[in-house]
Design a protein around this motif. Sequence first.
Motif, PDB file in Angstrom:
ATOM      1  N   ARG A 182      49.500  41.258  45.575  1.00 58.00           N
ATOM      2  CA  ARG A 182      49.472  42.727  44.913  1.00 58.00           C
ATOM      3  C   ARG A 182      49.970  43.548  45.791  1.00 58.00           C
ATOM      4  N   ALA A 205      45.795  36.235  38.791  1.00 62.68           N
ATOM      5  CA  ALA A 205      45.951  37.264  39.642  1.00 62.68           C
ATOM      6  C   ALA A 205      45.451  38.490  39.120  1.00 62.68           C
ATOM      7  N   LEU A 229      47.322  34.100  46.441  1.00 66.27           N
ATOM      8  CA  LEU A 229      45.891  34.077  45.471  1.00 66.27           C
ATOM      9  C   LEU A 229      44.585  34.341  46.366  1.00 66.27           C
ATOM     10  N   GLU A 280      40.587  34.100  42.714  1.00 68.96           N
ATOM     11  CA  GLU A 280      41.657  33.968  41.807  1.00 68.96           C
ATOM     12  C   GLU A 280      41.864  32.694  41.723  1.00 68.96           C
TER      13      GLU A 280
END
Length: 257
Positions: A41, A67, A97, A101
């Motif tokens: 992210r 995710a 992840l 996740e």
Amino acid sequence: MRHTPLARADLDGVAVKPLEHDLARVADLDAPLVNVDYEGREAFPDGDTLRDLAAHTRLSVTTPVRADGFDPLGDDSLLPLPDGVERVLVAGNPAYLTDAERERAVAPRLGAARETAPEAWVGTEGVERLAMAAGGPQYELLSRRTGREVRALRAAGFDGDLALYAPVVLSDEEDEILDAVGGYAARRGPVKRALPDGATTDGTAGGRAREVLSQAVRDYALVGSVAEVAKRVAELREAGVDTVVGYPARGLDEFRG
């Protein structure tokens, strides 16, 4: 455009990684298609970056359905993407992840994501049957079985789009090829099992390890001169692949020429 190595190798697009490639330079490639891989992210490009790229090329972004930010059954705060940006739906590389996740079920999320993005490519790595069940364009990794499997799918009546991802090295120097994609090929299951324990996987490899890797990089990547890569791409198209997306394993400049 036809004078660039990217074009002469007859590749349909380029796969880029935000942590590895300068996305501001990607537009200079004049690629018909760019796919931005997901590397976590924090590395995910902001909206302005995606809009700028989409103004120059057909742009898709890999979005792991497990995710946070892309979970259709949970946190989907990174959606929708800017106008003109397409999605590639994948289970997600566990390396990017969190533990939580990784524990999320893929099948219901893939199905839910397909409902909201019915034209999205579906990444098949590790979830081949789920991807096929979800439908839509299938996005596969090149392997030693690709030609045979694609022909079998076409013979069985599958008429959907088939896209292919492959690392690319435009060189016929074996050490350069192994330096670029030897480690990548070594991570594939059959190759890992065939390699001697503790073997070096780059251009310094020798003996049995070098023999295994020299074959493996040709099974799992597109390597060789521009003409050799173009010939391999043509063979894949003949087998039934619609779109070939190349990851520039030695950087963007190799595709630019």
